[in-house]
Design an enzyme around this catalytic site. Structure first.
Site, short mmCIF file in Angstrom:
data_model
loop_
_atom_site.label_atom_id
_atom_site.label_comp_id
_atom_site.label_asym_id
_atom_site.label_seq_id
_atom_site.Cartn_x
_atom_site.Cartn_y
_atom_site.Cartn_z
N SER A 1 7.45 19.59 23.68
CA SER A 1 7.00 20.98 23.75
C SER A 1 7.55 21.90 22.67
O SER A 1 7.10 23.04 22.54
CB SER A 1 7.32 21.57 25.13
OG SER A 1 6.47 21.01 26.09
N LYS B 1 11.16 31.76 24.72
CA LYS B 1 10.14 31.15 25.60
C LYS B 1 10.37 31.61 27.04
O LYS B 1 11.50 31.70 27.50
CB LYS B 1 10.24 29.62 25.50
CG LYS B 1 9.11 28.86 26.18
CD LYS B 1 9.29 27.35 25.96
CE LYS B 1 8.18 26.53 26.62
NZ LYS B 1 8.39 25.08 26.42
N SER C 1 4.12 22.61 25.39
CA SER C 1 3.98 23.81 26.18
C SER C 1 4.41 25.08 25.46
O SER C 1 4.00 26.17 25.84
CB SER C 1 4.81 23.66 27.46
OG SER C 1 6.19 23.59 27.14
#
Lengths: 512, 503, 98
Positions: free
Chosen positions: A184, A85, A160
């Protein structure tokens, strides 16, 4: 598809790839190249990646292959590629956290978890898309465009960490790193039919995670199977002196717990259903799958009890005070002075103060501005006690709820998210509706306890649904035991992984 | 800005009508090897930005890791200042934007200082002891350094841009805050100076900081307010920032008293504000009023866990505390038998440690003081160096005095020996040997020299016989000259009297 | 009930050093109003007898040894800087003295 060797490799789990690499059936270069090819083929449509680092990944793969050929003892996951990420700092690889304000920034250091990935020999395929600074539940707040849900490209992949989850669901990577501040990792897992784990707070070092809310953030594995999560968790977890909040204890045996769970026997395990996290606001299909999963757990010998966590109703409110408050301070460093974007005001004198304001005005997106202003408000003189101070007290009450619930149950369970993936754009103009996606995942972050989401079926709309398991702090192994058991039982019913039912993505050169 | 600045009021005049109240905040940079929250070196004088890590640069993702030695030093300071040590305290973030603060917040302690409710006795020049109450001592980190470029004056205003060096960013600081100091009247400036000086001495005694004022290791902010009478409520205060020498502390307080008296005499009110001290002109000026109105949005630092010093640890640290400077000074003065004025001179010359070591090396306290405050003080002044930096050790002075005590050199020779030592010719013994400076102790040689001198001045012999002892000096002088100073003047005098009587 | 005025948003944006356009100010004032109304209910249950929790897990006394580590090379430290000169970060003129 299954006839193509590269496609075959991308369909395997990380554990299967690790075994094939160990046995010398494939090389890391082949595995890595297969995933790079897959990214090239489908990421135009999915847009899970912000940056693909093919050269670096292949270089690592070659090195691992050479070391293996030389007979070196390697980490079990050595040579299995991974996506990271973009909120995780990677030395020499662009890191933007999904924000314009960091466009082009190349960090001079590695996050601790990245150091551990590199040390274990996992080639890094690239950096995945996310809501800007991890603020969001749909990845629509990325400054670099939407990520599309591989189950339905018109829908959100969650957020997210929508990029990491979508990369797994689209077979672009066998493993990925996510971060979870309020859900997330788990919520994208639920809406993409993948597995995600938020470890106990302090279980994985936060050093090198671009901080959103320091007291809530936690990095963890994003995978397609429970065992793969356990394997990855053991690579990245454990004490780190660079993170003062890092737990000093060794991790419990996670892989062992997952393997034990795969036997499908949960005799004597007490499973607590949190009544406050299942009811109004949860889609009927979500609730139906949840009830069916409970039946499977009962069938495996688990004792299912109902527990009440009366203060969970205030968790979302407390979260949306604590997070913006901490974020307003954590994001202050993005000011155009030392790194990243610098914007000069269009008129008037160019002073540091005005350049900071102009840089932040242009560099931050709407959601980031919204939360920074909210956090600034909650911390400002005269409001602190009513807002931030009260939210910290709610946090205490939620911890007490968990403590009481874990007296009655070994793990707690709920649906991961109230709904399946919604359409892109559907909730973009309604922040409160967007915030509600995290209603079931947020309590774990407030209390620091670990949580897992694994796919437990399709809702009435044919989209995946997630099942959340929560355990007491430091008892992450329970997630793996119960999760692996449920996964085994579900796949027995389905006759294979849920992702097998996802539509085939059009690959480059074909039309969809 | 149409209003004119009211004239300063004469200091004594101001004191006649107003009661000053002061408060002092002292920042001390701890002498740890690494910074407060990361392993970057703290060594002084390195090239810009060579002592930074992702943490002290405030890079995205970096996290603080607390330096245990800094915490120990803070506890030491707290204990030396007779403070309570917190059972549990947290760090807080003080949020404000400024380019030399890399995270745009300073990690500090807000409402939970590690040490609080203490006091320290300070001694003024005349020996009067004043007790200063300490409100708190807390830990925080220093900021980087801006160099302003392009402005005509070099001051911040008018600069076109600034260059920032973050080597200093993150250096551990302890900030010590007094309660309002009242009842010291006209001595307020002196109290302020003596307080800062006392803290400096304590930091050195504790070995928690080099405490070098000229390097900014110790920095003081002085608060001053005036009120009509000691019974009146506290007046509005000003805070004068970064006053960085003892003398300036005294001058700044004095100036603020005169200035505020002028403001009040003009029928105006003192503005609560930050002021800047100007060393060259000896005045303070108002700082720019901040638009942020000091809303620092403090909240507990989530990246650091609470510090909870166990009582056992605190007691362990307490047991290692050295004697505090004022107490030590009193003990040494008694042991050495110095008069108050003598002791004060010794303290002001920074000679306590030197004399202590000299005494330890075998010299009598009076003799040790005579050397360091006499011949050596003059030499240091001439050379423009500190006493401690002279190329002579207390041990050598001790040896030298033992030569004097043994009668092997007289005072004049001893000074020659000392100049040899200072010139790097070796130990006192070695200089004596090399230069042949030993006293002529052979009476035969002295008698011959005396006889020769007496023979050269027959009239003197008569005068002495007649009871006039005055001319003896001339004879002794002649003998000393003849022996190139290597005679014991007392012995020569005895021999002269003997020979005159005998003759 | 309007709790956050446009002027208040402007003040907060100043504190947070973010330039906001006129339309952003208006929009944020409306949005924050709704959000604040909804989160304000935390004070209902946060009574005086409840302790505040700042850290999810109760660790204390985590200290680092006072041992120097390798610093970032200067080139790396400055590599991401928008502007640098002579080993230092170059920033626009600073009007506000601290």
């Amino acid at each position: 598809m299954a006839t193509q060797p590269s496609s075959d490799l991308t369909r395997r789990t990380a554990a299967q790839l690790a075994e094939a690499l160990r046995a010398g059936e494939v090389t890391s270069v082949e595995v890595t190249q297969a995933h790079l090819d897959r990214i090239a083929a489908v990421d135009g449509a999915v847009h899970a990646f912000l940056h693909v680092c093919a050269e670096e990944a292949l270089a690592t793969a070659r090195e691992v292959d050479a070391r293996r050929a030389a007979g070196e003892e390697l980490h079990p996951l050595a040579g299995v590629p991974i996506a990271v990420k973009d909120v995780v700092v990677t030395k020499g690889l662009p890191t933007t956290a999904g924000s314009k304000i960091l466009e082009g920034w190349v960090p001079p250091y590695d996050a601790t978890l990245v150091e551990r990935l590199r040390a274990a020999g996992l080639p890094i395929l690239g950096k995945t898309n996310m809501d800007e600074f991890a603020m969001g539940s749909s990845t629509e707040h990325s400054a670099y465009g939407n990520t599309h849900n591989p189950w339905d490209l018109d829908r959100i992949p969650g957020g997210s960490g929508g990029g990491s989850a979508a990369a797994l669901a689209a077979y672009e990577a066998p493993l990925a790193i996510g971060t979870d501040t309020g859900g997330s990792i788990r919520q994208p897992g639920a809406v993409t039919g993948t597995v995600g784990v938020k470890p106990t707070y302090g279980g994985v070092s936060r050093y090198g995670l671009i901080a959103l809310a320091s007291s809530l953030d936690q990095a963890g594995p994003v995978t397609r199977t429970v065992l793969d999560s356990a394997l990855l968790h053991e690579v990245i977890g454990g004490h780190d002196p660079r993170d003062a909040t890092s737990l000093p204890e060794d991790l419990p045996g996670l892989v062992a717990a997952a393997r034990a769970g795969q036997g499908g026997d949960l005799t004597g395990v007490r499973v607590g259903v949190v009544d406050e996290l299942n009811g109004e606001g949860y889609q009927p299909g979500v609730r139906a799958r949840f009830e069916e999963s409970l039946e499977l757990l009962r069938g495996a010998g688990a004792e299912v009890v109902h527990v009440s966590c009366p203060h969970f109703g205030h968790a979302l409110a407390a979260y949306y005070l604590i997070l913006p408050s901490e974020a307003s301070s954590n994001l202050a460093k993005f000011d155009g002075m030392r790194f990243g974007l610098r914007v000069e005001p269009t008129e008037g004198t160019v002073t540091a103060e005005r350049v900071m304001a102009a840089t932040r005005g242009q560099g931050f997106g709407d959601e980031v501005k919204r939360r920074i202003i909210l956090g600034t408000y909650a911390l400002s003189a005269g409001y602190y006690d009513a807002y931030y101070g009260s939210a910290q007290k709610v946090r205490t009450l939620i911890q007490q709820d968990f403590a009481a619930a874990f007296e009655q149950a070994d793990v707690l369970v709920s649906p991961t998210a109230p709904t399946t993936a919604f359409k892109l754009g559907e909730k973009l103009d309604d922040p409160l509706a967007m915030y509600l996606n995290d209603v079931a995942t947020i309590p774990a972050n407030l209390a620091g306890v670990p949580g897992m989401s694994l796919p437990n079926g399709l809702s009435d709309d044919g989209l995946p649904v997630g099942f959340q398991i929560l355990a007491p702090a430091r008892a992450d192994d329970r997630l793996y035991r119960v999760g692996a058991a449920l996964e085994t039982l579900l796949e027995r019913e389905w006759g294979g992984p849920l992702l097998n039912r996802a539509p085939e993505l059009a690959t480059e050169g074909t039309t969809r | 800005m149409s209003t004119t600045t009211p004239p300063l009021v004469d200091y004594d005049d101001a004191l006649a009508r107003f009661d000053p109240v002061i408060g002092i905040e002292v920042h001390v940079e701890l002498g740890t090897a690494t910074k407060m929250f990361d392993g970057a070196s703290t060594e002084f004088g390195a090239e810009p930005n060579t002592q930074v890590t992702p943490v002290s640069l405030g890079l995205p993702g970096a996290l603080p890791a607390l330096n245990g030695k800094a915490v120990e030093s803070a506890i030491k300071i707290g204990l030396a200042l007779n403070c309570e040590i917190a059972e549990l305290c947290r760090f807080a973030r003080k949020n404000y934007f400024y380019p030399d603060v890399p995270k745009n917040f300073q990690t500090s302690q807000y409402d939970e200082p590690i040490a609080f409710d203490g006091w320290i006795d300070i001694e003024l020049d005349d020996g009067e002891v004043v007790r200063v109450e300490i409100e708190r001592a807390h830990m925080e980190e220093d900021a980087g350094k801006n160099t302003h470029v392009g402005g005509a004056t070099g001051r911040i205003h008018g600069a076109e841009y600034s260059l920032v060096d973050y080597n200093r960013a993150g250096i551990p600081l302890v900030e010590i805050v007094t309660r309002p100091i009242t009842g010291v009247g006209e001595r307020a400036p002196e109290v302020a100076r003596a307080y800062v000086q006392t803290l400096r001495d304590i930091f050195r005694a504790l070995d928690v900081s080099e405490a070098r004022m000229e390097r900014g290791n110790v920095r003081a902010d002085v608060n001053v307010s005036l009120r009509a009478t000691p019974e009146a409520p506290l007046g509005t205060r000003t805070e004068t920032k970064n006053v960085n020498s003892f003398r300036s502390v005294e001058r700044a307080v004095r100036h603020e008293i005169s200035r505020q008296a002028g403001v009040l005499d003009a029928g105006r009110t003192v503005t609560q504000e930050t002021r800047h001290w100007h060393e060259d002109t000896g005045v303070t000026t108002a700082g720019r009023v901040k638009s942020d109105a000091e809303d620092y949005r403090y909240f507990p630092e989530p990246d650091l866990v609470p510090v909870a010093p166990s009582r056992a640890w605190v007691e362990e640290i307490r047991a290692t505390l050295p004697e505090m400077p004022v107490a030590r000074r009193r003990r040494l003065q008694t042991e050495w038998g110095y008069a108050d004025a003598e002791m004060r001179d010794v303290v002001n010359a920074g000679a306590i440690e030197l004399i202590e070591a000299t005494v330890a090396a075998g010299a009598a306290p009076a003799a040790a003081r005579k050397w360091w405050m006499g011949e050596l003080a003059r030499t240091a002044k001439t050379e423009g160096v500190e006493l401690a930096d002279l190329p002579v050790t207390p041990e050598q002075i001790g040896q030298l005095q033992q030569l004097v005590d043994a009668g092997r050199v007289n005072d004049k020779l001893a000074r020659q020996v000392l100049s040899g030592v200072l010139a790097g010719e070796g130990s006192p013994e070695e200089v004596v040997t090399a230069r042949g400076l030993e006293v002529v102790s052979d009476d035969g040689a002295l008698v011959a020299a005396v006889d020769e001198a007496l023979a050269a001045q027959p009239d003197v012999v008569e005068k002495i016989r007649g009871g006039n002892q005055g001319p003896i000096g001339a004879i002794i002088g002649a003998v000393m000259k003849a022996t190139r100073g290597q005679a014991d003047a007392g012995r020569v005098r005895e021999i002269v009297l003997e020979r005159v009587q005998q003759g | 009930m309007s709790t956050i005025s446009r002027e208040e948003v402007a003040r907060l944006a100043g504190l947070a050093r973010i330039d906001l356009t006129e339309s952003e100010l208006t929009r944020l004032a409306g949005e924050l109003d709704v959000i604040v109304d909804s989160v304000a209910k935390v004070s209902e249950i946060a009574t005086d007898d409840v302790a505040a929790t700042s850290h999810p897990l109760p660790l204390t006394n985590v200290f680092r040894a006072d041992v120097p580590e390798e610093p970032l090379p200067v080139a790396d430290a400055l590599a991401g800087a928008p502007s640098a000169e002579g080993g230092r970060f170059a920033v626009p003129q600073i009007l506000e003295e601290d």
